[in-house]
Design an enzyme around this catalytic site. Structure first.
Site, PDB file in Angstrom:
ATOM      1  N   THR A  79      -9.567  -5.062   0.987  1.00 22.03           N
ATOM      2  CA  THR A  79     -10.459  -5.481   1.896  1.00 22.03           C
ATOM      3  C   THR A  79     -11.334  -4.478   2.808  1.00 22.03           C
ATOM      4  O   THR A  79     -12.228  -4.891   3.677  1.00 22.03           O
ATOM      5  CB  THR A  79      -9.745  -6.329   3.113  1.00 22.03           C
ATOM      6  N   ASP A 121       0.733  -1.239  -0.032  1.00 24.95           N
ATOM      7  CA  ASP A 121      -0.009   0.163  -0.002  1.00 24.95           C
ATOM      8  C   ASP A 121       0.674   1.159   0.022  1.00 24.95           C
ATOM      9  O   ASP A 121       0.562   2.292   0.536  1.00 24.95           O
ATOM     10  CB  ASP A 121      -0.940  -0.026   1.106  1.00 24.95           C
ATOM     11  N   GLY A 150      -0.138  13.896  -4.191  1.00 22.21           N
ATOM     12  CA  GLY A 150      -1.349  13.890  -4.336  1.00 22.21           C
ATOM     13  C   GLY A 150      -1.697  12.770  -5.084  1.00 22.21           C
ATOM     14  O   GLY A 150      -1.059  12.034  -5.605  1.00 22.21           O
ATOM     15  N   GLY A 198       1.418   2.690  -2.578  1.00 27.60           N
ATOM     16  CA  GLY A 198       1.365   3.700  -3.737  1.00 27.60           C
ATOM     17  C   GLY A 198       1.908   3.391  -4.984  1.00 27.60           C
ATOM     18  O   GLY A 198       2.143   4.108  -5.843  1.00 27.60           O
ATOM     19  N   LYS A 199       2.259   2.214  -4.970  1.00 26.54           N
ATOM     20  CA  LYS A 199       3.081   1.474  -6.381  1.00 26.54           C
ATOM     21  C   LYS A 199       2.074   1.536  -7.643  1.00 26.54           C
ATOM     22  O   LYS A 199       2.818   1.869  -8.515  1.00 26.54           O
ATOM     23  CB  LYS A 199       3.419  -0.053  -6.003  1.00 26.54           C
ATOM     24  N   GLN A 216       2.306  -6.215  -2.719  1.00 21.12           N
ATOM     25  CA  GLN A 216       2.683  -6.279  -1.317  1.00 21.12           C
ATOM     26  C   GLN A 216       3.854  -5.557  -1.255  1.00 21.12           C
ATOM     27  O   GLN A 216       4.261  -4.668  -2.030  1.00 21.12           O
ATOM     28  CB  GLN A 216       2.598  -7.676  -0.969  1.00 21.12           C
ATOM     29  N   GLY A 263      -4.266  -4.510  -4.247  1.00 18.19           N
ATOM     30  CA  GLY A 263      -5.074  -3.446  -4.654  1.00 18.19           C
ATOM     31  C   GLY A 263      -4.420  -2.055  -5.116  1.00 18.19           C
ATOM     32  O   GLY A 263      -3.991  -1.644  -4.154  1.00 18.19           O
ATOM     33  N   HIS A 264      -4.131  -2.063  -6.354  1.00 21.32           N
ATOM     34  CA  HIS A 264      -3.333  -0.870  -6.868  1.00 21.32           C
ATOM     35  C   HIS A 264      -4.427   0.156  -7.333  1.00 21.32           C
ATOM     36  O   HIS A 264      -5.131  -0.070  -8.341  1.00 21.32           O
ATOM     37  CB  HIS A 264      -2.610  -1.313  -8.024  1.00 21.32           C
ATOM     38  N   ARG A 317     -10.491  -2.923   5.140  1.00 15.95           N
ATOM     39  CA  ARG A 317      -9.974  -2.868   6.604  1.00 15.95           C
ATOM     40  C   ARG A 317      -9.159  -1.643   6.847  1.00 15.95           C
ATOM     41  O   ARG A 317      -8.346  -1.029   6.150  1.00 15.95           O
ATOM     42  CB  ARG A 317      -9.028  -4.078   7.042  1.00 15.95           C
ATOM     43  N   ARG A 371       4.103 -29.317  -5.176  1.00 16.28           N
ATOM     44  CA  ARG A 371       4.112 -29.915  -6.410  1.00 16.28           C
ATOM     45  C   ARG A 371       2.759 -30.596  -6.930  1.00 16.28           C
ATOM     46  O   ARG A 371       2.893 -31.506  -7.755  1.00 16.28           O
ATOM     47  CB  ARG A 371       5.180 -30.783  -6.613  1.00 16.28           C
ATOM     48  N   ASN A 389      -4.700 -10.514  -3.758  1.00 10.45           N
ATOM     49  CA  ASN A 389      -4.611  -9.811  -2.424  1.00 10.45           C
ATOM     50  C   ASN A 389      -4.303  -8.373  -2.806  1.00 10.45           C
ATOM     51  O   ASN A 389      -4.189  -7.314  -1.719  1.00 10.45           O
ATOM     52  CB  ASN A 389      -3.587 -10.701  -1.639  1.00 10.45           C
TER      53      ASN A 389
HETATM   54  P1  IMP Z   1      -2.265 -12.808   2.211  1.00  7.99           P
HETATM   55  O1  IMP Z   1      -1.661 -12.122   1.176  1.00  7.99           O
HETATM   56  O2  IMP Z   1      -3.851 -12.733   1.839  1.00  7.99           O
HETATM   57  O3  IMP Z   1      -2.298 -14.259   2.385  1.00  7.99           O
HETATM   58  O4  IMP Z   1      -2.262 -12.080   3.580  1.00  7.99           O
HETATM   59  C1  IMP Z   1      -0.897 -12.151   4.360  1.00  7.99           C
HETATM   60  C2  IMP Z   1      -0.854 -10.741   4.998  1.00  7.99           C
HETATM   61  O5  IMP Z   1      -0.455  -9.995   3.936  1.00  7.99           O
HETATM   62  C3  IMP Z   1      -1.655 -10.120   5.647  1.00  7.99           C
HETATM   63  O6  IMP Z   1      -1.372  -9.247   6.475  1.00  7.99           O
HETATM   64  C4  IMP Z   1      -2.311  -9.159   4.648  1.00  7.99           C
HETATM   65  O7  IMP Z   1      -3.056  -8.149   5.011  1.00  7.99           O
HETATM   66  C5  IMP Z   1      -1.153  -8.681   3.799  1.00  7.99           C
HETATM   67  N1  IMP Z   1      -1.533  -8.099   2.291  1.00  7.99           N
HETATM   68  C6  IMP Z   1      -1.519  -8.969   1.339  1.00  7.99           C
HETATM   69  N2  IMP Z   1      -1.771  -8.172   0.249  1.00  7.99           N
HETATM   70  C7  IMP Z   1      -1.297  -7.204   0.571  1.00  7.99           C
HETATM   71  C8  IMP Z   1      -1.506  -5.577   0.286  1.00  7.99           C
HETATM   72  O8  IMP Z   1      -1.572  -5.863  -1.397  1.00  7.99           O
HETATM   73  N3  IMP Z   1      -1.426  -4.975   0.577  1.00  7.99           N
HETATM   74  C9  IMP Z   1      -1.098  -4.692   1.888  1.00  7.99           C
HETATM   75  N4  IMP Z   1      -1.041  -5.878   2.723  1.00  7.99           N
HETATM   76  C10 IMP Z   1      -1.261  -7.010   2.131  1.00  7.99           C
HETATM   77 MG    MG Z   2      -2.528  -1.869  -2.156  1.00 10.45          MG
END
Ligand code: IMP
Ligand code: MG
Length: 434
Positions: A306, A18, A423, A20-21, A229, A45-46, A308, A148, A43
């Site tokens: 998510t 997160d 910004g 800001g990539k 990530q 979110g860009h 959150r 595998r 997982n």
């Molecule tokens: P998973 O990747 O869903 O297995 O989550 C494992 C951990 O990585 C958790 O703490 C997630 O909140 C975090 N996580 C996974 N993807 C992202 C992302 O794109 N941004 C921020 N945290 C992430």
């Molecule tokens: Mg993100």
């Protein structure tokens, strides 16, 4: 170097994701020909805020919104086909056409099945195994890959192979996750037919992406590798076990797309001017509850995947130093400096202490923390910034505290700050030429 004419630029998260990539990739893509993802899955979110288009991409590289770019989903990515085709539809609704011409997918990328998501969610529901995942099935899918018996995109294109592999994986998962298997929302047949039908939809997109990327690079084109990530979520080097299930560091750009490391010319490490994390685990510079509320409101610090609330805190220089080394970073990108402009005094984490032990490295601090020790952070404070202008054309347009922050970061990390974003809109960034 003989045969090396193109250029590979790797964009990596320097914190816990997160940073800001997405918007940085969007900006840099202007000057590149291809954008490739190489790890993680939906997982990620860009977020992109472009004129007339605000969108969050989870799986397809951010370069897709530029019609003249080719986007690649590499073998290191895990693909939920349902999400992929939903994302393609969403882009179409926004006037962005995705076809086999501008999207190439590694045929050996692994596929997320409904049972992967189920197992992920089940484990999150139990306090012993809860780490705060996104429940997208990422971890269980990588587990099957490493064990595998995973299923690749290519496997979905054959009745015989899919049947063989799906029955095998179900047999094994039934042994290891028997109770959860009972609650499976889909029967074997439903799962098989859904996967086969995705196989046919995927077929035109599938190729050897390593070969494709090397051809581009050999002909002098520029390839941007879009990390997902962040370094501190890397399964080897992050805050294990509070990590994601892939390697997020720069070397993975090579492994996760199938090209050699000689093509990587630059590694840009992206860091917020402060710090956030979602999910559980150590976060040494986490701010007080009141300060966190402030960050969250001003910086809109809620998960793009998510929803959150993100945990918020101050820039952590020992952690960033660790990330610079792990990635071999050649330059730093500082994002969201405008958020600091509305916060009051600015703090920067300078060093860690635990009892009598001073100047701990990130890894030492993490080990001590996981063993139950307290970690104290020594901060440097910078005066409050009243506001950051909407237009910043040169470094001297920035308020004094932010210029001091850049200097401090450069001196401490020994790499240049190459770009600053102030910004969320495209264009609100300052390039700094060395
Ligand atoms: P998973 O990747 O869903 O297995 O989550 C494992 C951990 O990585 C958790 O703490 C997630 O909140 C975090 N996580 C996974 N993807 C992202 C992302 O794109 N941004 C921020 N945290 C992430
Ligand atoms: Mg993100």
């Amino acid at each position: 170097m003989a045969g090396k004419t193109g250029q590979g630029i790797v964009v990596i998260g320097g914190q816990w994701g997160d940073e800001g990539k997405g918007r940085i990739v969007d900006t840099l893509a202007d000057n590149c020909d291809v954008v490739a993802r190489f790890q993680g899955g939906n997982n990620a979110g860009h977020s992109l805020h472009l004129p007339g288009l605000s969108i969050v991409l989870h799986l397809i590289p951010c370069g897709i919104v530029r019609s003249d770019k080719v986007c690649v989903i590499g073998n290191g990515v895990v693909i939920d086909p349902e999400v992929l085709f939903q994302e393609i539809d969403l882009l179409a609704q926004h006037g962005v056409r995705v076809s086999a011409t501008n999207l190439k997918i590694a045929r050996n990328a692994h596929i997320i099945f409904p049972f992967h998501k189920l197992v992920d969610a089940e484990r999150e529901n139990q306090s012993e195994s809860h780490i705060g995942t996104t429940k997208r099935g990422i971890g269980p899918c990588y587990e099957d890959k490493i064990a595998r018996f995973g299923i690749t995109a290519n496997d979905l294109t054959s009745d015989v192979i899919l049947h063989k592999k799906l029955s095998n994986i179900m047999r094994i998962r039934q042994m290891t996750d028997g109770a959860k298997r009972q609650a499976m929302p889909l029967s074997y047949d439903e799962m098989f037919f859904a996967a086969r039908s995705y196989g046919e939809k995927l077929r035109p997109f599938l190729c050897d992406v390593g070969e494709l990327l090397e051809d581009y690079l050999k002909s002098g084109r520029r390839v941007l590798f879009e990390g997902a990530q962040g370094t501190l979520l890397d399964v080897d080097h992050g805050t294990y076990p509070f990590v994601t299930s892939s390697n997020c560091v720069a070397a993975q750009a090579s492994i996760g797309t199938g090209i050699g490391m000689k093509w990587m010319n630059e590694v840009l490490l992206v860091s917020k001017a402060y710090c956030t994390r979602v999910g559980d685990g150590p976060f040494f510079t986490e701010a007080s509850a009141e300060e966190q509320d402030h960050f969250r409101t001003i910086g809109n610090e809620f998960g793009a995947t998510t929803g959150r609330p993100r945990r918020c805190g101050w820039l952590d220089l020992p952690a960033l130093k660790y990330a610079v080394r792990l990635n071999g970073a050649t330059g730093l990108v500082l994002t969201k400096v405008d958020v600091l402009g509305m916060l009051g005094k600015i703090k920067i984490g300078m060093s860690y202490t635990s009892g009598a032990r001073k100047g701990l490295s990130f890894q030492d601090a993490m080990e001590l923390y996981l063993a139950g020790e307290m970690i104290d952070v020594e901060y440097q404070e910078l005066p409050k910034v009243t506001s950051v202008p909407n237009v910043v054309e040169k470094i001297s347009d920035l308020p004094n505290s932010l210029r001091v922050l850049c200097d401090l970061v450069e001196k401490s990390l020994q790499i240049p700050v190459r770009m600053i974003s102030f910004g969320k809109k495209r264009g609100q960034e300052l390039f700094i030429t060395p």
